[in-house]
Design a protein around this motif. Structure first.
Motif, PDB file in Angstrom:
ATOM      1  N   TRP A   1      -7.228  -5.215   7.476  1.00  0.00           N
ATOM      2  CA  TRP A   1      -6.407  -5.207   6.273  1.00  0.00           C
ATOM      3  C   TRP A   1      -5.223  -6.156   6.363  1.00  0.00           C
ATOM      4  O   TRP A   1      -4.448  -6.256   5.441  1.00  0.00           O
ATOM      5  CB  TRP A   1      -5.879  -3.789   6.004  1.00  0.00           C
ATOM      6  CG  TRP A   1      -6.955  -2.810   5.824  1.00  0.00           C
ATOM      7  CD1 TRP A   1      -7.615  -2.529   4.668  1.00  0.00           C
ATOM      8  CD2 TRP A   1      -7.554  -1.984   6.824  1.00  0.00           C
ATOM      9  NE1 TRP A   1      -8.569  -1.591   4.900  1.00  0.00           N
ATOM     10  CE2 TRP A   1      -8.544  -1.228   6.203  1.00  0.00           C
ATOM     11  CE3 TRP A   1      -7.323  -1.810   8.177  1.00  0.00           C
ATOM     12  CZ2 TRP A   1      -9.332  -0.314   6.893  1.00  0.00           C
ATOM     13  CZ3 TRP A   1      -8.098  -0.903   8.871  1.00  0.00           C
ATOM     14  CH2 TRP A   1      -9.084  -0.166   8.223  1.00  0.00           C
TER      15      TRP A   1
ATOM     16  N   ASP B   1     -11.043  10.673  -2.390  1.00  0.00           N
ATOM     17  CA  ASP B   1      -9.927   9.765  -2.205  1.00  0.00           C
ATOM     18  C   ASP B   1      -9.895   9.318  -0.751  1.00  0.00           C
ATOM     19  O   ASP B   1      -9.485  10.070   0.126  1.00  0.00           O
ATOM     20  CB  ASP B   1      -8.616  10.466  -2.578  1.00  0.00           C
ATOM     21  CG  ASP B   1      -7.432   9.542  -2.406  1.00  0.00           C
ATOM     22  OD1 ASP B   1      -7.669   8.318  -2.302  1.00  0.00           O
ATOM     23  OD2 ASP B   1      -6.305  10.031  -2.368  1.00  0.00           O
TER      24      ASP B   1
ATOM     25  N   GLU C   1       4.401  10.578   5.489  1.00  0.00           N
ATOM     26  CA  GLU C   1       3.253   9.919   4.855  1.00  0.00           C
ATOM     27  C   GLU C   1       3.574   8.476   4.490  1.00  0.00           C
ATOM     28  O   GLU C   1       2.741   7.585   4.610  1.00  0.00           O
ATOM     29  CB  GLU C   1       2.844  10.689   3.598  1.00  0.00           C
ATOM     30  CG  GLU C   1       1.904  11.829   3.903  1.00  0.00           C
ATOM     31  CD  GLU C   1       1.783  12.799   2.759  1.00  0.00           C
ATOM     32  OE1 GLU C   1       2.190  12.452   1.638  1.00  0.00           O
ATOM     33  OE2 GLU C   1       1.303  13.916   2.984  1.00  0.00           O
TER      34      GLU C   1
ATOM     35  N   PRO D   1      -1.640   0.207   6.336  1.00  0.00           N
ATOM     36  CA  PRO D   1      -2.634   0.068   7.403  1.00  0.00           C
ATOM     37  C   PRO D   1      -2.205  -0.993   8.407  1.00  0.00           C
ATOM     38  O   PRO D   1      -1.557  -1.978   8.050  1.00  0.00           O
ATOM     39  CB  PRO D   1      -3.889  -0.368   6.653  1.00  0.00           C
ATOM     40  CG  PRO D   1      -3.404  -0.988   5.415  1.00  0.00           C
ATOM     41  CD  PRO D   1      -2.124  -0.311   5.059  1.00  0.00           C
TER      42      PRO D   1
ATOM     43  N   ASN E   1     -15.586   4.575  -1.900  1.00  0.00           N
ATOM     44  CA  ASN E   1     -15.359   5.733  -1.056  1.00  0.00           C
ATOM     45  C   ASN E   1     -16.646   6.310  -0.477  1.00  0.00           C
ATOM     46  O   ASN E   1     -16.622   7.385   0.113  1.00  0.00           O
ATOM     47  CB  ASN E   1     -14.591   6.817  -1.822  1.00  0.00           C
ATOM     48  CG  ASN E   1     -15.242   7.145  -3.137  1.00  0.00           C
ATOM     49  OD1 ASN E   1     -16.388   6.768  -3.375  1.00  0.00           O
ATOM     50  ND2 ASN E   1     -14.544   7.861  -3.984  1.00  0.00           N
TER      51      ASN E   1
ATOM     52  N   ALA F   1      -4.463   9.360   5.145  1.00  0.00           N
ATOM     53  CA  ALA F   1      -3.072   8.989   5.412  1.00  0.00           C
ATOM     54  C   ALA F   1      -2.107  10.048   4.886  1.00  0.00           C
ATOM     55  O   ALA F   1      -0.943   9.778   4.688  1.00  0.00           O
ATOM     56  CB  ALA F   1      -2.768   7.645   4.781  1.00  0.00           C
ATOM     57  N   GLU F   2      -2.639  11.231   4.649  1.00  0.00           N
ATOM     58  CA  GLU F   2      -1.768  12.312   4.184  1.00  0.00           C
ATOM     59  C   GLU F   2      -1.709  13.405   5.234  1.00  0.00           C
ATOM     60  O   GLU F   2      -2.636  13.564   6.036  1.00  0.00           O
ATOM     61  CB  GLU F   2      -2.317  12.895   2.870  1.00  0.00           C
ATOM     62  CG  GLU F   2      -2.009  12.022   1.682  1.00  0.00           C
ATOM     63  CD  GLU F   2      -2.815  12.427   0.466  1.00  0.00           C
ATOM     64  OE1 GLU F   2      -3.460  13.499   0.518  1.00  0.00           O
ATOM     65  OE2 GLU F   2      -2.813  11.660  -0.507  1.00  0.00           O
TER      66      GLU F   2
ATOM     67  N   ARG G   1      -7.967   7.508   0.783  1.00  0.00           N
ATOM     68  CA  ARG G   1      -6.635   7.403   1.363  1.00  0.00           C
ATOM     69  C   ARG G   1      -6.061   8.760   1.743  1.00  0.00           C
ATOM     70  O   ARG G   1      -4.913   8.863   2.166  1.00  0.00           O
ATOM     71  CB  ARG G   1      -5.702   6.679   0.410  1.00  0.00           C
ATOM     72  CG  ARG G   1      -6.057   5.208   0.264  1.00  0.00           C
ATOM     73  CD  ARG G   1      -5.043   4.464  -0.547  1.00  0.00           C
ATOM     74  NE  ARG G   1      -3.738   4.429   0.064  1.00  0.00           N
ATOM     75  CZ  ARG G   1      -3.399   3.627   1.066  1.00  0.00           C
ATOM     76  NH1 ARG G   1      -4.276   2.813   1.559  1.00  0.00           N
ATOM     77  NH2 ARG G   1      -2.191   3.648   1.568  1.00  0.00           N
TER      78      ARG G   1
ATOM     79  N   GLN H   1       1.285   5.048   5.573  1.00  0.00           N
ATOM     80  CA  GLN H   1       0.408   4.573   4.501  1.00  0.00           C
ATOM     81  C   GLN H   1       0.008   3.115   4.660  1.00  0.00           C
ATOM     82  O   GLN H   1      -1.021   2.695   4.170  1.00  0.00           O
ATOM     83  CB  GLN H   1       1.087   4.766   3.148  1.00  0.00           C
ATOM     84  CG  GLN H   1       0.730   6.089   2.506  1.00  0.00           C
ATOM     85  CD  GLN H   1       1.603   6.399   1.335  1.00  0.00           C
ATOM     86  OE1 GLN H   1       2.528   5.669   1.016  1.00  0.00           O
ATOM     87  NE2 GLN H   1       1.333   7.502   0.683  1.00  0.00           N
TER      88      GLN H   1
ATOM     89  N   ASP I   1       2.842   4.097  -1.481  1.00  0.00           N
ATOM     90  CA  ASP I   1       2.979   4.668  -2.812  1.00  0.00           C
ATOM     91  C   ASP I   1       4.430   5.095  -3.005  1.00  0.00           C
ATOM     92  O   ASP I   1       4.886   6.063  -2.404  1.00  0.00           O
ATOM     93  CB  ASP I   1       2.040   5.870  -2.943  1.00  0.00           C
ATOM     94  CG  ASP I   1       2.200   6.549  -4.280  1.00  0.00           C
ATOM     95  OD1 ASP I   1       2.674   5.880  -5.209  1.00  0.00           O
ATOM     96  OD2 ASP I   1       1.870   7.734  -4.375  1.00  0.00           O
TER      97      ASP I   1
ATOM     98  N   ARG J   1       0.804  -1.227   0.000  1.00  0.00           N
ATOM     99  CA  ARG J   1       0.000   0.000   0.000  1.00  0.00           C
ATOM    100  C   ARG J   1       0.830   1.266   0.000  1.00  0.00           C
ATOM    101  O   ARG J   1       0.281   2.346  -0.049  1.00  0.00           O
ATOM    102  CB  ARG J   1      -0.912   0.023   1.215  1.00  0.00           C
ATOM    103  CG  ARG J   1      -2.234  -0.652   1.012  1.00  0.00           C
ATOM    104  CD  ARG J   1      -2.128  -2.055   1.468  1.00  0.00           C
ATOM    105  NE  ARG J   1      -3.416  -2.716   1.558  1.00  0.00           N
ATOM    106  CZ  ARG J   1      -3.666  -3.695   2.398  1.00  0.00           C
ATOM    107  NH1 ARG J   1      -2.727  -4.091   3.242  1.00  0.00           N
ATOM    108  NH2 ARG J   1      -4.814  -4.294   2.405  1.00  0.00           N
TER     109      ARG J   1
END
Lengths: 616, 767
Positions: free
Chosen positions: B704, A514, B693, B699, A326, A519-520, A516, B697, A113, A111
């Motif tokens: 999950w 979004d 971040e 989880p 979402n 998580a920012e 996600r 990220q 990025d 997950r």
């Protein structure tokens, strides 16, 4: 992602279809089957319907073990290879080393990025990043290994000799499948109370029916056991289960009502009036209602409060769908646009012009990647929801589709008049290709409601003649998550699940395009705070200190030499910067050149010639 | 530096003390000094007189310039002479005496020394001590740095800290240390060694190993067959025993009992021969039983039942018989034992032998060895004949099994062949799938014939079929294309470029897919909005097209919405006639066009988008004051120059997300409700938000992750065991061997502390 596949309990193991294409290798414990004893039934003209696979029928077909190849992966260090562990009895471990995990499956669970390049980080930060990555890798590998437990395979339908599957009738499918699956195809002949809306509960075991002329019924459709049946003596516009099968929301002519599974009226919600469509967001416990008055209202069913009522400013709302990825609500409007809503924002998150005429139906696929819309211009379009909102494919239908629905595995169904068309994509993550329908079916009345049953290869169609349960092989997810939606859960388990789900309820304001984004880091606030701090202190505490030359002895610390040294460092930094930027430029240029090459490579085939001007 | 200085100072101090001591050692008398004084002066005067004779020193008058008032024996005046008086002169006698040399030497040494530095003040000294102590302590403590670092970076700390558990000692070592002491242990060991039972690693005897090595597949099968046979026999016997136990016939039981008694007697006789002592004991037991019988009234016909029978005995034959039986029994039991002759015994034994099948006996015979199964394999050859002989004699099911086992080899070979065949077929099927043959490769046909020839034939056939299929498809394609072309000619010029590229034929095979890829390379698919027929245009003026593309990357909304899409063929409505399709479609198109002629959806949408963009744009600030510095009035407007001068332009925001998407309006407003849940402060080691971040990220919830991963991800940083004392870390715990008091030595050397301590001691003593 760990799922607990339930072993089949009361359903006998499924037999292979009459003309099995592969022959199973004989096991040594089995008795030898003489070829003469093979089933020699009359050769059927078409028998290709591999049955829709119910999740609990333990297939005889081998589980996909190919992912986990038998050959153990080559151990990394030489020491591993040299010394397979010896046990006390002298026997060797036939599979030394850790259990292999397929890399491509593990990648699915990664997950983090990694596309963005990180700025240079200090050693301490680097260790933190490394631990995060190691954790991710370990978790993904474990998850990939756990994939082995997803033993069930989806059903499928295969045409013989390139035969069109769309021409296969339901009766053919029912003939080909086993009794348990065949029992899932049925028709409810309810002509008296008008066209029906229907809704399956999230576990796929229960079905709610709402007839236009007031007929409301809830039943366990698998066992065909009726839970309740009432007539509300009022027009029923829509019906929807809440988080479990015990609560039922019914949009009636005037107000929104909530019934329990006995048919007892629990609530009459007068703040939601003239509701046309209902959607339930299971993780937020929100009931979204679209009304004739043009309001989109979110009702929190866990506390019984209305979260927000948003005015869509687009007239009557009668087309609604939710994005399961979402939890954004999609509304279709009469001016051909589809707007996306969240309870946290008063305006639509996005607005897309999809059709020239009014939008008749909207559906979003379970991965939240594709949206299917159909409009009054008789077109059916599939949009990409990943940021661009551009149509991927479109098709003109002779009669426009009035109802659309996606299945768990991405099959798209459209109800057009009294015909139901189903399209399938080549794979799970691909959009359904609209060229060739996968299945078609003609009903005894006009379609009024459509939904695929979760975890069963069944499509429920509500129409003016009642309700039809169709078999659609390969529509549903074969493996269910026992902790999330357990079709076989007992009452106690349901209660436990309810408590857990309520504890894990997601706040309504977290709904955004979004998911996600949580998580920012809130960069805007961060920058603002930093700016304020600098202002308060009068200097930047995080800024890199300017170079201060060291004092040196023997007259080398003169002012001139100090200045010289300072300048030297500054120049060095400047040079580094320039070098870096030059490298970046070069890279960009190279990329551009490559792109141009690719572009120019195309026209070389049809080189423009002087005679081109005469070409007509 | 300071330390060395201090040391120097200390040294100087000690030397001073030495000096102080000096005079006491060498006392000088005053009288000696007195005597010398007169002679000296005279000598001086004489010297002066001589010096004045020469002209050079004439200016040095003999006159006294200064009166010396004090003349004493303790004070030495040097008036009149130009020389300085040296200290050594004082000591020097007229005649050199040896007794004063030591003193002189000392004096010279003292003179060589320069003046002493002042002793450092107390504060300074203490500071120096502190510094030294600090440096030493920090050096000692620095050894903990790595430990601290490790603990800080550790993912989890478990308190109390535990040493690593001692590694498991290999079992052979444990055994080597251990010795048999008790007789039982020794006996066991003897037994083990007799069979060469290994105590070390592979726990198999050499015999077992050899047998393992020797055992081939057939042997294993034979072994299994034997095992099965034995099991079958056992179960057979068990079943028989059970059956017999259930029999209710009295007669039968009588016979059985008799037989048992006989057997017991025989056994006893045998025992008497083999082991007289044991036989005696047995005899005693029997005797005892007899005594008991004699004592009791059990078979004396005195019980309730017997009495009732006695009444009936007169008329009933059976009752009489029963009573007699009882009495007979009594007699039998009370009878003394008689010795049976030898010949009779042997005959009985033979009888018994005949009763029991051979196999059981054999097993018993073999049971003498350490491991009957292993032994059997070793002398397998010898016993094979026997086994076969047995198999002939054995009851049917066992024999059948055995024969099956013999034939087991063949089926396995067949199985292999089948497996191979299966694999081949699978690969073939894959290939045929690629070729888009829905036709099944006749599974049942190939089932029987495993020959490769058939397979190859099949392959050829499938390939042919695929070819045929493709051939048959091509003609299908062509009419479709023509239809498409026809359709393309029809639409109005504004609608002539469909956005989406769709082909009438579904891509079905890999080859077709490849072809598709080739087609992609063709220029006619350059533009997303370019149509199939648009390719011709592109070919005509590719350069122009390129320019245009560069200029506007934006997709025109008009094109987007007026996409010409292929309509559904017959499948959607299976009943409709295909021929009418085109006409119907055209009619519908016309209708739709007419229906939506009035409302221009696109224009409205574009207008709305423009408005939203305008609304979201940061506003410019206009500071012009009309009439300021120029004429003002109703119709007068400030000049353009002035307006330009006083207009403060707002900074341009980031580009909109939907700037290239004509059909979309994306809301740029920040979701403050969601932002409230976001992290807004960077934690310590991170300097950039992207770094942080990345770490959040992944989880960590159980939804999950797998259970184990979840547990590992959420493990607490510090774990303490309940009910355990957490002691401070010691050097030994982390592998240092230094003395535990080493870090205290510096503290003791601190003088101030020491002095304080001494003071306290003194006080106590005084008290």
């Amino acid at each position: 992602m760990e799922t607990a596949p339930k072993p089949g309990r009361d359903v006998p193991p499924k037999k292979d279809s009459p003309q099995a294409k592969r022959k199973k290798p004989r096991r040594y414990w089995e008795e030898e089957v003489t070829p003469a004893a093979a089933p020699a039934g009359p050769p059927r003209k078409k028998a290709r319907a591999r049955e829709p696979r119910p999740p609990r029928s333990k297939g005889v077909r081998g589980a996909p073990k190919s992912h986990f190849g038998r050959k153990p992966q080559a151990p990394k260090n030489a020491s591993d290879r040299k010394k397979p562990r010896r046990t006390l009895s002298g026997a060797q471990d036939p599979f030394p080393g850790p259990a292999p995990a397929p890399a491509e499956v593990a990648r699915k669970f990664c997950r983090i990025d990694k596309s963005k390049k990180l700025p240079h980080s200090k050693p301490k930060t680097r260790t933190k990043l490394e631990t995060a990555e190691a954790q991710e890798e370990e978790a993904s590998v474990r998850a990939a290994r756990a994939e082995l437990l997803l033993a069930e395979e989806p059903g499928f339908l295969e045409g013989e000799d390139g035969e069109d599957t769309a021409k296969i009738l339901q009766t053919d499918i029912v003939e080909a499948v086993d009794i348990a699956s065949a029992a899932k195809h049925f028709d409810l002949n309810l002509r008296q109370f008008g066209p029906y809306r229907l809704n399956y509960s999230r576990t796929g075991r229960h079905l709610a029916l709402g007839g236009r002329r007031g007929h409301v019924a809830a039943l366990n459709w698998v066992t065909k056991k009726l839970m309740c049946e009432i007539n509300v003596m009022e027009a029923v516009r829509d019906i929807h289960f809440l988080h479990s099968e015990t609560l039922l929301a019914v949009a009636q002519n005037r107000w929104l009502y909530i019934y329990d599974n006995q048919g007892i009226e629990l609530h009459c919600i007068r703040r939601c009036d003239r509701v046309t469509r209902l959607e339930f967001l299971p993780f937020h416990f929100l009931l979204a209602t679209a009304s004739e008055t043009g309001f989109l209202t979110y009702l929190d069913v866990s506390v019984g409060k209305i979260v927000t009522a948003l005015n869509a400013r687009a007239g009557r709302l009668s087309v609604m769908a939710q994005n399961p990825y979402n939890a954004v609500i999609h509304l279709g409007h009469s001016n051909g646009t589809v707007s996306l809503w969240s309870p946290a924002v008063k305006e639509p998150l996005a607005k897309t012009l999809c059709h020239r005429g009014a939008v008749r139906a909207v559906a979003v696929d379970p991965t939240g990647t594709y949206m299917a819309t159909s409009g009054l211009d008789h077109q059916l379009k599939i949009f990409d929801l990943r940021g661009t909102f551009q149509p991927l494919s479109a098709r003109t239908l002779p009669q426009g589709a009035g109802h659309l629905a996606f299945s768990q595995r991405g099959l798209l169904v459209a109800g057009m008049g009294d015909v139901v068309n189903i399209w399938a994509g080549p794979g799970k993550a691909s959009p359904p290709s609209l060229e060739q329908p996968y299945l078609t079916h003609r009903l005894s009345g006009h379609v009024h409601g459509l939904q695929f049953c979760p975890f069963e290869d069944v499509l429920g169609v509500g129409h003016s003649g009642g309700m039809t349960s169709m078999l659609v092989p390969g529509s549903a997810e074969p493996n269910f998550d026992g902790l999330e939606n357990n079709p076989y859960r007992s009452r106690k388990q349901r209660q436990e699940w309810e408590v857990k789900a309520l504890l894990e309820k997601v706040p309504a304001e977290l709904i955004c395009l979004d998911p996600r984004a949580l998580a920012e880091v809130d960069v805007v606030t961060l920058e603002q705070q930093k700016k304020e701090r600098i202002e308060r202190l009068g200097y930047d505490p995080d800024a890199k200190a300017a170079f201060q030359p060291k004092a040196k002895q023997k007259g080398r610390s003169s002012t001139a030499s100090l200045v010289k040294r300072k300048k030297k460092v500054m120049d060095q930094e400047h040079r580094d910067k320039v070098r870096q930027s030059l490298e970046e430029q070069e890279e960009q240029q190279q990329q551009q050149q490559q792109r141009q090459k690719q572009k120019t490579a195309k026209p070389t085939r049809a080189r423009p010639s002087a005679l081109d001007r005469f070409v007509r | 530096m300071h330390a060395t200085k201090a040391a120097k100072g200390l040294l100087a101090l000690s030397q001073q003390e030495e000096l102080v001591d000096l005079p006491t050692n060498y006392p000088l008398s005053a009288s000696e000094d007195e005597g010398d004084g007169d002679g000296e002066r005279k000598h001086q005067k004489l010297l002066e007189a001589i010096g004045s004779l020469s002209g050079k020193n004439r200016w040095k008058s003999a006159e006294r310039s200064e009166a010396s008032l004090k003349v004493s024996e303790f004070n030495v005046s040097s008036e009149g002479s130009g020389e300085k008086l040296a200290l050594s002169d004082l000591l020097e006698p007229v005649k050199p005496s040896s007794s004063l040399t030591a003193v002189k030497k000392q004096l010279s040494r003292v003179k060589a020394k320069k003046t002493l530095d002042l002793p450092l003040n107390k504060g300074e000294v203490e500071r120096i001590h502190r510094e030294v102590a600090f440096s030493k302590t920090s050096q000692i403590l620095s050894k903990w740095d790595s430990v601290v670092q490790k603990n800080r970076e550790a993912e989890q700390l478990v308190f109390p800290l535990e040493k690593e558990p001692a590694s498991f000692a290999p079992i052979e070592q444990v055994f080597l240390d251990w010795k048999a002491r008790t007789p039982l242990e020794q006996e066991v060991f003897n037994l083990l060694h007799k069979n060469k039972q290994p105590v070390t690693d592979p726990l198999l005897t050499p015999v077992e190993k050899a047998s393992l090595r020797a055992m081939s597949l057939e042997e294993a099968k034979i072994r299994r067959a034997e095992l099965q046979r034995a099991r079958a026999l056992q179960s057979y016997y068990e079943a028989r025993a059970r059956r017999m136990k259930k029999i209710k016939s009295k007669k039968y039981h009588k016979i059985v009992k008799k037989g048992k008694a006989k057997k017991a007697i025989k056994d006893f006789e045998q025992l008497r021969k083999v082991d007289p002592n044991a036989a005696l004991e047995e005899l005693e037991k029997i005797e005892k039983a007899r005594m008991m019988e004699r004592m009791s009234l059990k078979h004396q016909n005195s019980g309730k039942w017997a009495k009732s029978k006695a009444i009936m005995a007169k008329y009933d034959l059976e009752a009489r018989q029963a009573m007699q039986e009882q009495l007979a029994k009594n007699k039998e039991l009370t009878q003394k034992l008689q010795v049976v002759s030898e010949s009779e015994e042997e005959g009985g034994a033979e009888e018994e032998e005949a009763l029991v099948p051979d196999v059981v006996n054999e097993a018993q015979m073999n049971a003498g060895g350490p491991n009957p199964w292993m032994l059997r394999t070793c002398n397998r050859d010898a016993q094979e004949d026997e086994v076969q002989a047995n198999s002939n004699e054995l009851p049917e099911p066992v024999a059948h099994e055995f024969s099956e086992n013999e034939g087991n080899e063949k089926p396995e070979a067949e199985e292999d062949v089948l497996l191979k065949e299966f694999e081949e077929r699978r690969s073939l099927r894959k290939r045929s799938k690629l070729n888009q043959d829905a036709k099944p490769v006749g599974g049942q046909e190939t089932k029987d014939s495993a020959t490769k020839e058939v397979l190859s034939e099949l392959k050829a056939l499938s390939q042919k079929l695929s070819k045929d299929n493709r051939l048959s498809k091509k003609p299908k394609e062509s009419p479709a294309k023509t239809v498409l072309l026809v359709q393309e000619e029809e639409p109005a010029p504004e609608e002539d470029e469909p956005l989406l590229l769709q082909r009438p034929e579904r891509v079905q095979t890999l080859e077709e897919l490849e072809e598709l890829g080739k087609e992609d390379c063709l220029p006619n698919k350059e533009l997303p909005g370019a149509a199939v027929e648009g390719g011709e245009q592109v070919r005509r003026n590719p350069q122009e097209e390129l320019k245009g593309k560069k200029k506007e990357k934006m997709i025109s909304l008009q094109k987007l919405l007026t996409t010409r899409t292929p309509s559904v063929t017959s499948v959607a409505v299976p009943t409709t006639v295909e021929e009418q399709e085109d006409e119907v479609e055209r009619d519908q198109k016309q209708m739709i066009k007419e229906a939506f002629a009035g409302d221009d959806v696109i224009k409205e949408f574009l207008k709305e988008k423009r408005e939203t963009i305008q609304a979201n744009k940061p506003k410019d600030l206009d500071l012009t004051l009309p009439g300021w510095g120029e004429w003002g009035g109703m119709d007068l407007k400030p000049s353009a120059k002035k307006r330009r001068r006083f207009l403060i332009k707002a900074p341009e925001g980031p580009p909109r997300k939907d700037r290239n998407l004509p059909n979309v309006i994306i809301n740029e407003k920040r979701n403050i409700h969601a932002a409230a849940h976001q992290v807004r402060v960077l934690p310590y080691p991170f300097t950039h938000h992207q770094q942080f971040e990345r770490t959040i990220q992944n989880p960590i919830g159980s939804t999950w992750n797998t259970q184990r991963a979840f547990q590992k991800l959420t493990a607490p940083k510090v774990v303490t065991k309940a009910g355990h004392i957490i002691k401070p870390i010691k050097a030994e715990d982390v592998g240092y061997q230094s003395s535990p008091r080493s870090d205290l030595s510096v503290m003791q050397s601190n003088p101030k502390r020491r002095s304080k301590h001494q003071k306290q001691l003194k006080k106590r003593r005084a008290q």
